[in-house]
Design an enzyme around this catalytic site. Structure first.
Site, PDB file in Angstrom:
ATOM      1  N   ASP A 244      -0.208  -4.200   8.209  1.00  0.00           N
ATOM      2  CA  ASP A 244      -0.429  -2.886   7.586  1.00  0.00           C
ATOM      3  C   ASP A 244      -1.705  -2.232   8.122  1.00  0.00           C
ATOM      4  O   ASP A 244      -1.932  -1.056   7.878  1.00  0.00           O
ATOM      5  CB  ASP A 244      -0.527  -3.020   6.061  1.00  0.00           C
ATOM      6  CG  ASP A 244      -1.647  -3.942   5.639  1.00  0.00           C
ATOM      7  OD1 ASP A 244      -1.612  -5.126   6.043  1.00  0.00           O
ATOM      8  OD2 ASP A 244      -2.570  -3.490   4.940  1.00  0.00           O
ATOM      9  N   ASN A 245      -2.517  -2.997   8.830  1.00  0.00           N
ATOM     10  CA  ASN A 245      -3.731  -2.416   9.410  1.00  0.00           C
ATOM     11  C   ASN A 245      -3.567  -2.123  10.901  1.00  0.00           C
ATOM     12  O   ASN A 245      -4.544  -1.866  11.598  1.00  0.00           O
ATOM     13  CB  ASN A 245      -4.927  -3.354   9.181  1.00  0.00           C
ATOM     14  CG  ASN A 245      -5.277  -3.468   7.700  1.00  0.00           C
ATOM     15  OD1 ASN A 245      -4.969  -2.574   6.929  1.00  0.00           O
ATOM     16  ND2 ASN A 245      -5.909  -4.560   7.315  1.00  0.00           N
TER      17      ASN A 245
ATOM     18  N   ARG B 261       1.691   3.048   9.995  1.00  0.00           N
ATOM     19  CA  ARG B 261       1.310   1.703  10.434  1.00  0.00           C
ATOM     20  C   ARG B 261       2.559   0.878  10.737  1.00  0.00           C
ATOM     21  O   ARG B 261       3.661   1.259  10.321  1.00  0.00           O
ATOM     22  CB  ARG B 261       0.556   0.993   9.291  1.00  0.00           C
ATOM     23  CG  ARG B 261      -0.569   1.801   8.693  1.00  0.00           C
ATOM     24  CD  ARG B 261      -0.602   1.641   7.163  1.00  0.00           C
ATOM     25  NE  ARG B 261      -1.599   2.529   6.552  1.00  0.00           N
ATOM     26  CZ  ARG B 261      -2.818   2.153   6.211  1.00  0.00           C
ATOM     27  NH1 ARG B 261      -3.203   0.910   6.369  1.00  0.00           N
ATOM     28  NH2 ARG B 261      -3.652   3.010   5.693  1.00  0.00           N
TER      29      ARG B 261
ATOM     30  N   GLY C 140      -2.382   1.966  -1.997  1.00  0.00           N
ATOM     31  CA  GLY C 140      -2.852   1.914  -3.371  1.00  0.00           C
ATOM     32  C   GLY C 140      -4.115   2.706  -3.618  1.00  0.00           C
ATOM     33  O   GLY C 140      -4.538   2.837  -4.765  1.00  0.00           O
TER      34      GLY C 140
ATOM     35  N   ASP D 134      -8.196   0.954   9.930  1.00  0.00           N
ATOM     36  CA  ASP D 134      -8.429   0.271   8.654  1.00  0.00           C
ATOM     37  C   ASP D 134      -9.466  -0.842   8.787  1.00  0.00           C
ATOM     38  O   ASP D 134      -9.133  -2.011   8.962  1.00  0.00           O
ATOM     39  CB  ASP D 134      -7.118  -0.283   8.083  1.00  0.00           C
ATOM     40  CG  ASP D 134      -6.837   0.357   6.730  1.00  0.00           C
ATOM     41  OD1 ASP D 134      -7.479   1.364   6.401  1.00  0.00           O
ATOM     42  OD2 ASP D 134      -5.978  -0.156   5.991  1.00  0.00           O
TER      43      ASP D 134
ATOM     44  N   GLY E  75       0.845  -1.215   0.000  1.00  0.00           N
ATOM     45  CA  GLY E  75       0.000   0.000   0.000  1.00  0.00           C
ATOM     46  C   GLY E  75       0.860   1.237   0.000  1.00  0.00           C
ATOM     47  O   GLY E  75       2.065   1.126   0.097  1.00  0.00           O
TER      48      GLY E  75
HETATM   49  P1  AMP Z   1      -6.832  -3.541   2.910  1.00  0.00           P
HETATM   50  O1  AMP Z   1      -7.058  -5.002   2.927  1.00  0.00           O
HETATM   51  O2  AMP Z   1      -8.067  -2.752   2.556  1.00  0.00           O
HETATM   52  O3  AMP Z   1      -6.179  -3.028   4.142  1.00  0.00           O
HETATM   53  O4  AMP Z   1      -5.879  -3.257   1.695  1.00  0.00           O
HETATM   54  C1  AMP Z   1      -4.527  -3.630   1.654  1.00  0.00           C
HETATM   55  C2  AMP Z   1      -3.783  -2.729   0.707  1.00  0.00           C
HETATM   56  O5  AMP Z   1      -4.259  -2.893  -0.612  1.00  0.00           O
HETATM   57  C3  AMP Z   1      -3.932  -1.271   1.058  1.00  0.00           C
HETATM   58  O6  AMP Z   1      -2.688  -0.681   1.101  1.00  0.00           O
HETATM   59  C4  AMP Z   1      -4.699  -0.660  -0.041  1.00  0.00           C
HETATM   60  O7  AMP Z   1      -4.202   0.612  -0.377  1.00  0.00           O
HETATM   61  C5  AMP Z   1      -4.543  -1.642  -1.179  1.00  0.00           C
HETATM   62  N1  AMP Z   1      -5.800  -1.698  -1.910  1.00  0.00           N
HETATM   63  C6  AMP Z   1      -6.969  -2.207  -1.457  1.00  0.00           C
HETATM   64  N2  AMP Z   1      -7.937  -2.049  -2.385  1.00  0.00           N
HETATM   65  C7  AMP Z   1      -7.382  -1.406  -3.425  1.00  0.00           C
HETATM   66  C8  AMP Z   1      -7.847  -0.937  -4.686  1.00  0.00           C
HETATM   67  N3  AMP Z   1      -9.116  -1.070  -5.057  1.00  0.00           N
HETATM   68  N4  AMP Z   1      -6.970  -0.341  -5.498  1.00  0.00           N
HETATM   69  C9  AMP Z   1      -5.691  -0.182  -5.158  1.00  0.00           C
HETATM   70  N5  AMP Z   1      -5.186  -0.580  -3.987  1.00  0.00           N
HETATM   71  C10 AMP Z   1      -6.003  -1.194  -3.134  1.00  0.00           C
HETATM   72 MG    MG Z   2      -5.356  -1.755   5.008  1.00  0.00          MG
END
Ligand code: AMP
Ligand code: MG
Length: 486
Positions: free
Chosen positions: A252-253, A183, A92, A262, A90
């Site tokens: 990361d969360n 994080r 992203g 998150d 991330g």
């Molecule tokens: P998460 O599971 O939501 O914590 O996501 C993990 C990582 O994936 C985070 O750093 C987000 O920025 C990235 N991420 C999640 N969904 C998307 C998306 N639709 N586009 C780009 N990056 C994403």
């Molecule tokens: Mg996350």
């Protein structure tokens, strides 16, 4: 009070430069509409509630208009996902817009989630959908109202921008607030890419701005780890005491500030079930309710690994060993409060654990049990609550122990009641309540989200006319499948 245009920015993280984040403008959503705003979060920025009615507010929260002084940047971090290190993770889809300094001198990161693709988006579209944005909004504001450390949410905006997940959905954005968006995974990124100078720079930045007491300590970095561990143990203590299941405790969360951070497929327990897995994508139950304690410990050890260039391994291990006792102390203190006990006695832990064991396997609603115990004299309440337990003899024996323990405290019934009503919420964010509000919002009706948010912002207060939000969930509501898709 201020207008959006008057917010004062001091972008400390941005000044760390391009090693830590990349400048990039938000990609606005089409035809943005404000779904819901949090007045108490707005107040953190000195924004009066009327600001939410200014059309500019929705434009601001949907990336159409940048407040003067903001410098949008995507932050780079990595982390362990389900126990496996992912070097490219991330951010992203979230942009740090800048740091707002309020009149009290507090700093709040403004962070826009779902703001479009960034250099770190990998295959992702950089977007967030309406349902997950509403879920994060509701949970962060509710946790804060419960007194549980959490990131905050200013507002959610909906749009006509199509976003594809398992089906076509609408793009949304969440404006998130936190004193820092750093994080555990930030530290891991610079450790595993062997950028140890940058790692030290990040460490110095966080210590100076968020853990300044550590600078008084002969070993500031060790002291920093110690404090992160303390705060994390406290946070998980709250989760376990109030039935909050995070769902995706990847490193990361995990906030470096020890705040709930998150939100994905989280849940508050309905019936008490320690093995509850709220994330439908979590096949092995790595992040089940009870596993949150050892997983927080595991995550802290992942952070400790990233600090090994600067802190001795023995010192880190000695601190890690403090996690479980510190968690237990904090959790037990909260559980005592929930049971209306103010003094610490030898057998308290067993008293709480025996109750939880009795609850398990019975249809006992975790929130309502404690609230009902608060509302009437203990013996009366127990007579009613007894109906929900399978092991009646076990419950009777427990009730007797508990009543003796309450009598020994020597407090008046009124005192006990007032303390318990402030420790045991009447309203909790149940998945099915969120689901109903989300379905209405997806049809273009935002009133149910606003109403639910308003009720959950005062979780301890009796709210006449809102009784249905405090009911037991319907059977279907206990088995909703919420996945990682967001
Ligand atoms: P998460 O599971 O939501 O914590 O996501 C993990 C990582 O994936 C985070 O750093 C987000 O920025 C990235 N991420 C999640 N969904 C998307 C998306 N639709 N586009 C780009 N990056 C994403
Ligand atoms: Mg996350």
């Amino acid at each position: 009070m201020k207008t959006l245009a008057e917010l004062a920015f001091d972008n400390r993280f941005a000044r760390l430069g391009d090693t830590f984040s990349t400048p990039i403008a938000p990609q606005p959503l089409d035809a943005p509409r404000l779904v819901v705003a949090s007045e108490s979060a707005m107040a953190l920025l000195d924004l009066g509630p009327e600001q939410a009615h200014d059309p500019r507010f929705a434009e601001f929260c949907a990336g159409h208009w940048l407040a003067p002084g903001s410098e949008p940047r995507a932050m780079v971090y990595s982390g362990h996902q389900f126990g496996v290190y992912n070097p490219q993770l991330g951010d992203g889809r979230g942009l740090l817009l800048g740091e707002v300094v309020n009149a009290a001198g507090d700093y709040w990161d403004l962070h826009l989630k779902g703001a479009g693709s960034t250099p770190y988006s990998r295959m992702g579209d950089g977007r967030a959908v309406l349902r997950s944005s509403i879920r994060e909004f509701l949970a962060s504001e509710h946790l804060a109202a419960l007194g549980i450390p959490s990131s905050r949410a200013l507002a959610v905006t909906d749009s006509s921008t199509p976003v594809w997940r398992e089906r076509r959905e609408r793009g949304a954005m969440l404006m998130r607030l936190a004193p820092s968006h750093v994080r555990f995974g930030h530290f891991e990124f610079f450790y595993y890419t062997r950028q140890h100078d940058a790692l030290r720079e990040l460490l110095d930045f966080i210590v100076a701005n968020h853990y300044p007491d550590c600078l008084e300590h002969p070993e500031p970095y060790h002291s920093f780890f110690h404090q992160v561990l303390e705060r994390t143990a406290e946070m998980v203590g709250y989760w376990q005491a109030y039935g909050f299941c995070h769902g995706v405790m990847n490193t990361d969360n995990m906030s470096i500030l020890g705040i709930t951070f998150d939100f994905g497929p989280y849940a508050f327990l309905d019936d008490f079930d320690p093995q509850y897995i709220c994330n439908h994508s979590d096949d092995t139950g790595r992040y089940s309710f009870d596993n949150q304690v050892p997983i927080a410990h595991w995550n802290l050890s992942a952070l400790a690994q990233a600090l090994t260039p600067f802190v001795g391994k023995d010192a880190l291990l000695a601190t890690l060993n403090r996690f479980l006792p510190r968690f237990r102390e904090h959790w037990l203190g909260l559980m005592r409060g929930r049971l209306g006990l103010t003094q610490a006695h030898e057998g308290d832990r067993a008293l709480v654990q025996d109750l939880l064991r009795l609850m398990q396997g019975s249809a006992v609603d975790f929130t309502r049990f404690f609230r009902e115990l608060s509302e009437s004299p203990a013996d009366q309440a127990l007579r009613r609550l007894r109906e929900d337990f399978v092991d009646l003899a076990g419950f009777d024996a427990w009730s007797e122990r508990y009543l003796n323990r309450v009598a020994n405290e020597g407090r008046s019934a009124g005192e006990r009641r007032a303390q318990m009503l402030a420790a045991n919420p009447r309203y909790i964010l149940r998945n099915y309540l969120a689901q109903q509000a989300i379905e209405a919002a997806e049809q273009g009706d935002y009133d149910p989200v606003r109403e639910l948010h308003a009720v959950l912002s005062r979780p301890f207060d009796e709210q006449p006319g809102k009784e249905r939000f405090a009911e037991r969930p319907p059977e279907w509501g206990k088995h909703l499948e919420i996945s990682c898709s967001s």
